[in-house]
Design a protein around this motif. Structure first.
Motif, PDB file in Angstrom:
ATOM      1  N   GLY A  73      70.061 -36.792 -46.486  1.00 52.97           N
ATOM      2  CA  GLY A  73      69.767 -36.573 -47.882  1.00 52.97           C
ATOM      3  C   GLY A  73      70.903 -35.795 -48.580  1.00 52.97           C
ATOM      4  O   GLY A  73      71.117 -34.645 -48.011  1.00 52.97           O
ATOM      5  N   ILE A  74      71.298 -36.127 -49.511  1.00 50.19           N
ATOM      6  CA  ILE A  74      72.539 -35.561 -50.351  1.00 50.19           C
ATOM      7  C   ILE A  74      72.197 -35.322 -51.665  1.00 50.19           C
ATOM      8  O   ILE A  74      71.474 -36.162 -52.185  1.00 50.19           O
ATOM      9  CB  ILE A  74      73.893 -35.976 -50.061  1.00 50.19           C
ATOM     10  N   GLY A  75      72.514 -33.978 -52.175  1.00 51.37           N
ATOM     11  CA  GLY A  75      72.200 -33.861 -53.696  1.00 51.37           C
ATOM     12  C   GLY A  75      73.366 -34.069 -54.479  1.00 51.37           C
ATOM     13  O   GLY A  75      74.529 -34.101 -53.925  1.00 51.37           O
ATOM     14  N   GLU A  76      73.292 -33.759 -55.868  1.00 52.40           N
ATOM     15  CA  GLU A  76      74.412 -33.707 -56.640  1.00 52.40           C
ATOM     16  C   GLU A  76      75.474 -32.473 -56.380  1.00 52.40           C
ATOM     17  O   GLU A  76      76.674 -32.652 -56.880  1.00 52.40           O
ATOM     18  CB  GLU A  76      74.096 -33.579 -58.149  1.00 52.40           C
ATOM     19  N   ASP A  77      75.315 -31.644 -55.753  1.00 50.16           N
ATOM     20  CA  ASP A  77      76.129 -30.560 -55.184  1.00 50.16           C
ATOM     21  C   ASP A  77      76.830 -31.071 -54.089  1.00 50.16           C
ATOM     22  O   ASP A  77      77.619 -30.052 -53.677  1.00 50.16           O
ATOM     23  CB  ASP A  77      75.213 -29.131 -54.891  1.00 50.16           C
ATOM     24  N   GLY A  78      76.740 -32.210 -53.604  1.00 45.44           N
ATOM     25  CA  GLY A  78      77.606 -32.788 -52.530  1.00 45.44           C
ATOM     26  C   GLY A  78      77.387 -31.970 -51.291  1.00 45.44           C
ATOM     27  O   GLY A  78      76.484 -31.482 -50.736  1.00 45.44           O
ATOM     28  N   VAL A  79      78.629 -31.858 -50.503  1.00 48.32           N
ATOM     29  CA  VAL A  79      78.829 -31.133 -49.518  1.00 48.32           C
ATOM     30  C   VAL A  79      78.426 -29.628 -49.501  1.00 48.32           C
ATOM     31  O   VAL A  79      77.851 -28.987 -48.419  1.00 48.32           O
ATOM     32  CB  VAL A  79      80.402 -31.113 -48.967  1.00 48.32           C
ATOM     33  N   ALA A  80      78.602 -29.012 -50.713  1.00 48.37           N
ATOM     34  CA  ALA A  80      78.135 -27.601 -50.694  1.00 48.37           C
ATOM     35  C   ALA A  80      76.668 -27.325 -50.382  1.00 48.37           C
ATOM     36  O   ALA A  80      76.175 -26.198 -49.940  1.00 48.37           O
ATOM     37  CB  ALA A  80      78.651 -27.066 -52.203  1.00 48.37           C
ATOM     38  N   GLY A  81      75.756 -28.408 -50.550  1.00 48.02           N
ATOM     39  CA  GLY A  81      74.518 -28.169 -50.388  1.00 48.02           C
ATOM     40  C   GLY A  81      74.033 -28.704 -49.105  1.00 48.02           C
ATOM     41  O   GLY A  81      72.726 -28.606 -48.949  1.00 48.02           O
ATOM     42  N   LEU A  82      74.908 -29.046 -48.290  1.00 45.79           N
ATOM     43  CA  LEU A  82      74.688 -29.689 -46.893  1.00 45.79           C
ATOM     44  C   LEU A  82      74.610 -28.763 -45.953  1.00 45.79           C
ATOM     45  O   LEU A  82      75.340 -27.637 -45.916  1.00 45.79           O
ATOM     46  CB  LEU A  82      75.639 -30.552 -46.448  1.00 45.79           C
ATOM     47  N   PHE A 116      61.981 -34.637 -57.631  1.00 48.30           N
ATOM     48  CA  PHE A 116      60.898 -33.939 -57.917  1.00 48.30           C
ATOM     49  C   PHE A 116      60.774 -32.198 -57.517  1.00 48.30           C
ATOM     50  O   PHE A 116      60.278 -31.445 -58.619  1.00 48.30           O
ATOM     51  CB  PHE A 116      59.591 -34.620 -57.346  1.00 48.30           C
ATOM     52  N   SER A 117      61.218 -32.086 -56.409  1.00 50.08           N
ATOM     53  CA  SER A 117      61.283 -30.837 -56.073  1.00 50.08           C
ATOM     54  C   SER A 117      62.097 -29.796 -56.957  1.00 50.08           C
ATOM     55  O   SER A 117      61.693 -28.760 -57.331  1.00 50.08           O
ATOM     56  CB  SER A 117      61.803 -30.610 -54.561  1.00 50.08           C
ATOM     57  N   LEU A 118      63.155 -30.305 -57.308  1.00 50.47           N
ATOM     58  CA  LEU A 118      64.286 -29.566 -58.072  1.00 50.47           C
ATOM     59  C   LEU A 118      63.851 -29.422 -59.398  1.00 50.47           C
ATOM     60  O   LEU A 118      63.938 -28.499 -60.102  1.00 50.47           O
ATOM     61  CB  LEU A 118      65.638 -30.615 -58.063  1.00 50.47           C
ATOM     62  N   ALA A 119      63.156 -30.438 -60.098  1.00 50.08           N
ATOM     63  CA  ALA A 119      62.749 -30.434 -61.432  1.00 50.08           C
ATOM     64  C   ALA A 119      61.493 -29.249 -61.362  1.00 50.08           C
ATOM     65  O   ALA A 119      61.506 -28.547 -62.541  1.00 50.08           O
ATOM     66  CB  ALA A 119      62.159 -31.689 -61.874  1.00 50.08           C
ATOM     67  N   LEU A 142      65.826 -33.354 -67.572  1.00 51.01           N
ATOM     68  CA  LEU A 142      66.549 -32.336 -66.642  1.00 51.01           C
ATOM     69  C   LEU A 142      67.613 -33.521 -66.351  1.00 51.01           C
ATOM     70  O   LEU A 142      67.303 -34.504 -65.470  1.00 51.01           O
ATOM     71  CB  LEU A 142      65.671 -32.071 -65.591  1.00 51.01           C
ATOM     72  N   GLU A 143      68.798 -33.247 -66.165  1.00 54.99           N
ATOM     73  CA  GLU A 143      70.136 -34.234 -66.150  1.00 54.99           C
ATOM     74  C   GLU A 143      70.810 -33.715 -64.894  1.00 54.99           C
ATOM     75  O   GLU A 143      71.071 -32.426 -64.976  1.00 54.99           O
ATOM     76  CB  GLU A 143      70.844 -34.449 -67.249  1.00 54.99           C
ATOM     77  N   ALA A 144      71.295 -34.546 -63.977  1.00 57.73           N
ATOM     78  CA  ALA A 144      72.233 -34.215 -62.917  1.00 57.73           C
ATOM     79  C   ALA A 144      71.842 -32.881 -62.254  1.00 57.73           C
ATOM     80  O   ALA A 144      72.471 -32.046 -61.827  1.00 57.73           O
ATOM     81  CB  ALA A 144      73.595 -34.265 -63.481  1.00 57.73           C
ATOM     82  N   LEU A 145      70.665 -33.017 -61.721  1.00 63.18           N
ATOM     83  CA  LEU A 145      70.104 -31.717 -61.023  1.00 63.18           C
ATOM     84  C   LEU A 145      70.941 -31.448 -59.946  1.00 63.18           C
ATOM     85  O   LEU A 145      71.090 -32.055 -59.238  1.00 63.18           O
ATOM     86  CB  LEU A 145      68.667 -32.067 -60.899  1.00 63.18           C
ATOM     87  N   PRO A 193      72.777 -40.826 -66.789  1.00 64.59           N
ATOM     88  CA  PRO A 193      72.018 -41.615 -66.274  1.00 64.59           C
ATOM     89  C   PRO A 193      71.263 -41.264 -64.854  1.00 64.59           C
ATOM     90  O   PRO A 193      70.147 -41.781 -64.719  1.00 64.59           O
ATOM     91  CB  PRO A 193      73.086 -42.708 -65.630  1.00 64.59           C
ATOM     92  N   LEU A 194      71.720 -40.082 -64.433  1.00 63.60           N
ATOM     93  CA  LEU A 194      70.647 -39.540 -63.511  1.00 63.60           C
ATOM     94  C   LEU A 194      69.987 -38.453 -64.024  1.00 63.60           C
ATOM     95  O   LEU A 194      70.383 -37.239 -64.275  1.00 63.60           O
ATOM     96  CB  LEU A 194      71.820 -38.549 -62.358  1.00 63.60           C
ATOM     97  N   ASN A 195      68.827 -38.694 -64.451  1.00 63.28           N
ATOM     98  CA  ASN A 195      67.885 -37.751 -65.290  1.00 63.28           C
ATOM     99  C   ASN A 195      66.525 -37.919 -64.967  1.00 63.28           C
ATOM    100  O   ASN A 195      66.174 -38.886 -64.301  1.00 63.28           O
ATOM    101  CB  ASN A 195      67.958 -38.050 -66.368  1.00 63.28           C
ATOM    102  N   VAL A 196      65.631 -36.762 -64.828  1.00 61.14           N
ATOM    103  CA  VAL A 196      64.162 -36.789 -64.623  1.00 61.14           C
ATOM    104  C   VAL A 196      63.623 -36.453 -65.982  1.00 61.14           C
ATOM    105  O   VAL A 196      64.294 -35.504 -66.571  1.00 61.14           O
ATOM    106  CB  VAL A 196      64.001 -35.805 -63.292  1.00 61.14           C
TER     107      VAL A 196
END
Length: 409
Positions: free
Chosen positions: A16-25, A114-117, A181-184, A206-209
């Motif tokens: 699983g990867i988030g919008e923070d990319g490599v930094a969040g792995l 969901f968790s991020l939001a 909430l956009e690009a979380l 386009p990436l929104n919740v």
């Protein structure tokens, strides 16, 4: 004793990867991506992890292959799949698990949208409603529209928030607070709020919740949680199983997780719609020979938040040919065709249930004959409503309903 598979047997890793990319792995996720001979994912995911990928980057094909043929073809090699957040929450992990045994797969999830939001809003996830509208009709949100409810909804694109806001406002929830909430988790993260009626947010990522705090007006269209929805919630021409009879009928149908209902002679679709509202896993096919009524059923299904109801235009028993095997069959109304009963009984699986309502003497005769031949239970339903009688009030009885229910051996 259960033997745990060795790391060598697990040739496929889903990261699983988030919008923070490599930094969040985590370190293990980074190692897996770098060591993989093939890395699958959406173009956005592959771009986020690009500096770690040493093997071949494989974007998902268009159209998307739900059978995962390209991944399965590499069984035994070191393969990685990148997914958004938690791969098993409305994610590709579910699709992969249908094609690859779990003993051959491991998953390294990241926080879901969901968790991020919820973390940005300070909401307790266990106390709110969550729904995925990504790639689905936004009508799915309708059953969740209740005063005071909090909802987090995944969306499909930058146009969806305005469409959802319009649906909510049009249902009498215009004062509801809507937080987008956009690009979380990414550099472009942005949080904006408005009301459903006053939605005017532009340049939507386009990436929104969407997070909704619902406020209803006195005229709000709310779908009660009990069986037997008010008749006025359905568009109909009089061909409808009335509220009280419908509530009893749903109780007799006794929906169970994952079952398929045939609603023969769908009318307004009220039975099959309420069947599907009982649980998201339930499915229904409404068979209706009148073209206008068939179209009306589809409209009612969308308006009641179950757009997945399948409507078959045609007359039974001919229209039943080729349909998936039902777990439950409902035959309603004034029909009197013995062939419909024969076809339904033949199609019904062993252990399946059949419920039929009769309002005409001709159909009641059929039910009495079936009961005499096959057994089951007979029930007589009578409802009276108070109505004016001159200057006073009296009881006006509705047409009585004879109900036969039976379980196929």
């Amino acid at each position: 004793m259960t033997t745990r598979p060795t790391p060598e047997q697990k040739w496929l890793t889903v990261v699983g990867i988030g919008e923070d990319g490599v930094a969040g792995l985590g370190d293990e996720a980074k190692r897996v991506i770098s060591a993989a001979s093939n890395v699958f994912g959406g173009k956005r995911h592959l771009a986020l992890a690009a500096k770690l990928i040493r093997g071949e980057a494989r974007p998902w094909p268009t159209p998307f292959d739900s059978e995962m043929r390209d991944v399965v073809a590499l069984r035994g090699k070191n393969v990685c799949v990148l997914a958004s957040g938690d791969p098993f929450l409305h994610g590709v992990g579910v699709t992969l698990a249908r094609a690859v045994p779990l003993a051959e797969m491991r998953v390294l999830p990241a926080p879901s949208a969901f968790s991020l939001a919820a973390s940005r809003l300070g909401w307790a996830l266990q106390d709110i409603e969550t729904v995925s509208l990504h790639g689905h009709a936004i009508d799915l949100i309708r059953p969740l529209l209740h005063q005071g409810a909090r909802i987090i909804a995944l969306t499909s694109d930058g146009e969806a928030p305005a469409q959802i806001a319009a649906l909510i406002a049009g249902s009498g929830f215009g004062a509801s607070r809507l937080t987008m909430l956009e690009a979380l988790g990414g550099d472009s993260e942005r949080i904006r709020s408005t009301t459903a009626a006053g939605f005017n947010l532009e340049n939507v990522n386009p990436l929104n919740v969407l997070a909704l705090e619902l406020e209803s007006s006195p005229q709000a269209r709310i779908l009660p949680m009990a069986s037997g929805l008010p008749d006025e919630l359905f568009e109909h021409d009089g061909q409808i199983t009335k509220r009280e009879i419908r509530a009893v009928t749903l109780s007799t149908l006794a929906p169970r997780r994952g079952e398929l209902l045939w609603d023969i002679g769908g009318g307004s679709g009220s039975i099959s719609i309420e069947w599907m509202l009982c649980h998201p896993s339930l499915r229904a096919i409404a068979i209706e020979h009148n073209p206008e009524r068939a179209e009306r059923i589809a409209r009612n299904a969308s308006a009641c938040g179950v757009p997945g109801l399948q409507v078959v235009k045609g007359a039974a028993p001919e229209a039943l040919a080729g349909l998936p095997t039902p777990d439950v069959v409902f035959i309603g109304g004034g029909g009197s065709d013995a062939g419909v009963f024969d076809a339904a009984i033949t199609a019904l699986r062993s252990g399946g249930r059949l419920v039929a309502n009769a309002v005409t003497l001709e159909m009641e005769t059929l039910l009495l004959a079936r009961h005499a031949a096959l057994g089951g239970e007979l029930l007589r339903l009578q409802v009276s409503r108070a109505a004016p009688v001159g200057s006073m009030t009296g009881w006006r009885p509705a047409m009585p309903v004879t109900q036969w229910s039976w379980v196929k051996p």
